[in-house]
Design a protein around this motif. Structure first.
Motif, PDB file in Angstrom:
ATOM      1  N   CYS B  28      25.244  38.032  28.516  1.00  0.00           N
ATOM      2  CA  CYS B  28      26.131  38.237  27.360  1.00  0.00           C
ATOM      3  C   CYS B  28      25.487  37.553  26.152  1.00  0.00           C
ATOM      4  N   ASP B  29      24.530  38.247  25.537  1.00  0.00           N
ATOM      5  CA  ASP B  29      23.741  37.607  24.485  1.00  0.00           C
ATOM      6  C   ASP B  29      24.101  38.089  23.072  1.00  0.00           C
ATOM      7  N   ALA B  30      25.259  38.759  22.956  1.00  0.00           N
ATOM      8  CA  ALA B  30      25.617  39.331  21.650  1.00  0.00           C
ATOM      9  C   ALA B  30      25.762  38.248  20.573  1.00  0.00           C
ATOM     10  N   LEU B  31      26.353  37.113  20.954  1.00  0.00           N
ATOM     11  CA  LEU B  31      26.544  36.033  19.987  1.00  0.00           C
ATOM     12  C   LEU B  31      25.183  35.538  19.484  1.00  0.00           C
ATOM     13  N   ALA B  32      24.232  35.387  20.431  1.00  0.00           N
ATOM     14  CA  ALA B  32      22.891  34.927  20.050  1.00  0.00           C
ATOM     15  C   ALA B  32      22.216  35.950  19.145  1.00  0.00           C
ATOM     16  N   MET B  33      22.397  37.230  19.457  1.00  0.00           N
ATOM     17  CA  MET B  33      21.796  38.286  18.624  1.00  0.00           C
ATOM     18  C   MET B  33      22.350  38.199  17.202  1.00  0.00           C
ATOM     19  N   ARG B  34      23.674  38.035  17.093  1.00  0.00           N
ATOM     20  CA  ARG B  34      24.304  37.964  15.761  1.00  0.00           C
ATOM     21  C   ARG B  34      23.818  36.747  14.989  1.00  0.00           C
ATOM     22  N   ALA B  35      23.475  35.685  15.749  1.00  0.00           N
ATOM     23  CA  ALA B  35      22.970  34.476  15.091  1.00  0.00           C
ATOM     24  C   ALA B  35      21.495  34.599  14.744  1.00  0.00           C
ATOM     25  N   GLY B  36      20.898  35.745  15.094  1.00  0.00           N
ATOM     26  CA  GLY B  36      19.500  35.960  14.751  1.00  0.00           C
ATOM     27  C   GLY B  36      18.516  35.295  15.699  1.00  0.00           C
ATOM     28  N   LEU B  37      18.992  34.882  16.878  1.00  0.00           N
ATOM     29  CA  LEU B  37      18.091  34.244  17.837  1.00  0.00           C
ATOM     30  C   LEU B  37      17.285  35.307  18.570  1.00  0.00           C
ATOM     31  N   ALA B  38      16.039  34.950  18.915  1.00  0.00           N
ATOM     32  CA  ALA B  38      15.197  35.882  19.663  1.00  0.00           C
ATOM     33  C   ALA B  38      15.779  36.099  21.057  1.00  0.00           C
ATOM     34  N   CYS B  39      15.893  37.380  21.427  1.00  0.00           N
ATOM     35  CA  CYS B  39      16.411  37.725  22.752  1.00  0.00           C
ATOM     36  C   CYS B  39      15.405  38.651  23.437  1.00  0.00           C
ATOM     37  N   ALA B  40      15.441  38.667  24.764  1.00  0.00           N
ATOM     38  CA  ALA B  40      14.553  39.542  25.522  1.00  0.00           C
ATOM     39  C   ALA B  40      15.007  40.985  25.360  1.00  0.00           C
ATOM     40  N   GLN B  41      14.040  41.911  25.476  1.00  0.00           N
ATOM     41  CA  GLN B  41      14.353  43.316  25.269  1.00  0.00           C
ATOM     42  C   GLN B  41      15.432  43.800  26.247  1.00  0.00           C
ATOM     43  N   ASN B  42      15.331  43.323  27.480  1.00  0.00           N
ATOM     44  CA  ASN B  42      16.327  43.757  28.468  1.00  0.00           C
ATOM     45  C   ASN B  42      17.448  42.735  28.644  1.00  0.00           C
ATOM     46  N   GLY B  43      17.670  41.938  27.618  1.00  0.00           N
ATOM     47  CA  GLY B  43      18.811  41.031  27.619  1.00  0.00           C
ATOM     48  C   GLY B  43      18.439  39.600  27.930  1.00  0.00           C
ATOM     49  N   GLY B  44      19.207  38.661  27.339  1.00  0.00           N
ATOM     50  CA  GLY B  44      18.988  37.243  27.610  1.00  0.00           C
ATOM     51  C   GLY B  44      18.400  36.521  26.417  1.00  0.00           C
ATOM     52  N   VAL B  45      18.829  35.284  26.211  1.00  0.00           N
ATOM     53  CA  VAL B  45      18.388  34.464  25.086  1.00  0.00           C
ATOM     54  C   VAL B  45      17.084  33.762  25.465  1.00  0.00           C
ATOM     55  N   LEU B  46      16.050  33.942  24.644  1.00  0.00           N
ATOM     56  CA  LEU B  46      14.762  33.309  24.930  1.00  0.00           C
ATOM     57  C   LEU B  46      14.834  31.817  24.634  1.00  0.00           C
ATOM     58  N   VAL B  47      14.422  31.002  25.611  1.00  0.00           N
ATOM     59  CA  VAL B  47      14.359  29.548  25.397  1.00  0.00           C
ATOM     60  C   VAL B  47      13.026  29.024  25.908  1.00  0.00           C
ATOM     61  N   ASP B  48      12.663  27.826  25.401  1.00  0.00           N
ATOM     62  CA  ASP B  48      11.420  27.201  25.844  1.00  0.00           C
ATOM     63  C   ASP B  48      11.718  26.145  26.917  1.00  0.00           C
TER      64      ASP B  48
END
Lengths: 106, 197
Positions: B28-48
């Motif tokens: 459920c990465d919609a919030l991260a997408m709206r915040a402009g965070l990089a997300c994986a093409q097939n879903g998920g918030v990218l983190v280090d």
């Protein structure tokens, strides 16, 4: 209610009253003590509740199952006093028991 | 009732004795997408490795995140992964040293069956069986040459603990020995390293 003393990784000690039937892990987690992580919630799966039980208290609890022993054997710092706190169920012979919580539970 | 065959939607019947249902989850990465965070093409918030998102002021942990594991980016749906990332994020926020990466692992307690897995299966590998599957207690040690890739165990806590330790230490192993029931894992895993003092 039996009082269990936890010797914590920072060197301090905390005595906590733990209800009969709960585990030594429960007593730590429910009182927010550091050192016992208990990722799996007490099902002898995760091995993040390693404690050292002094020999004088060993007979206050049930013997470890082979399931527990098999996990403990491979810990860093495992010794013959090593137990999983989730498998130490508090009973009416446990008042005054002391366990040492290592710094290596992740 | 026993399963005999699967009837698929397009009318094909497949003989089968066992069906494994993998429901999966959609991050459920919609919030991260709206915040402009990089997300994986097939879903998920990218983190280090510090659980930081592409915005250094925002951290994310748990099943929704995608992170590096060896050469791949993966999303780990597991409690140990979320707890590991919690430690990373807390250390990062406090400016403390972030703990070294842990070996991914998973467990599932089913009636009469304790399934435990360490490592992530990827790339080519060979498999050694330890124990007898018919007894309900056995393990699969997956390896690439002398390097263990992952271990999958059923009612075999010692095999799991030994395998996880081998994966953590990235030590070379003799796969044949792992499959030999007469060789104690304790001796194979806890023995001093060759060449060590």
């Amino acid at each position: 209610m039996p009082s269990i003393t936890y010797a914590l990784p920072d060197g301090s000690e905390r005595a906590v009253d733990v209800p009969l039937g709960q585990s030594v892990m429960d007593g730590s987690v429910r009182n927010n003590l550091p050192g016992i992580v208990a990722e799996c919630g007490g099902s002898c799966s995760c091995a993040t509740c390693h404690v050292y039980l002094d020999a004088e208290y060993a007979d206050r609890f049930d013997e470890p199952t082979s399931e527990e022993t098999d996990l403990v054997t491979f810990f860093d710092g495992a010794c013959d006093r090593s137990r999983l706190a989730c498998q130490l169920i508090v009973n009416d012979r446990c008042d005054g028991v002391r366990v040492v919580v290592p710094d290596s539970n992740g | 009732m026993r399963l005999a065959a699967l009837d698929t939607g397009d009318g094909v019947a497949i003989d089968a004795a066992v069906a494994v249902v993998g429901v999966g989850a959609v991050p459920c990465d919609a919030l991260a997408m709206r915040a402009g965070l990089a997300c994986a093409q097939n879903g998920g918030v990218l983190v280090d490795a510090e659980a930081r998102t592409s915005d250094p002021r925002i951290w994310a942990i748990g099943d929704v995140t995608v992170r590096r594991h060896e050469d791949t980016a993966i999303r780990l749906e597991s409690i140990p992964s979320a707890v590991e990332q919690a430690k990373q994020a807390a250390a990062s926020m406090l400016g403390m040293r972030v703990p070294a990466p842990e070996v991914p692992w998973f467990w599932s307690d089913q009636p009469g069956l304790k399934i435990k897995i360490a490592g992530v299966l990827a790339g080519p590998y060979d498999t050694v069986v330890r124990g007898d599957p018919d007894t309900g207690s056995f393990s699969l040690f997956h390896h690439r040459g002398p390097v263990l890739v992952a271990v999958e165990t059923a009612n075999a806590n010692a095999d799991f603990a030994a395998g996880k330790r081998l994966l953590t230490e990235r030590r070379a192993i003799d796969p044949i020995a792992l499959g030999d029931p007469d060789r104690l894992l304790r001796d194979l895993v806890m023995a001093p390293r060759a060449g060590a003092a």
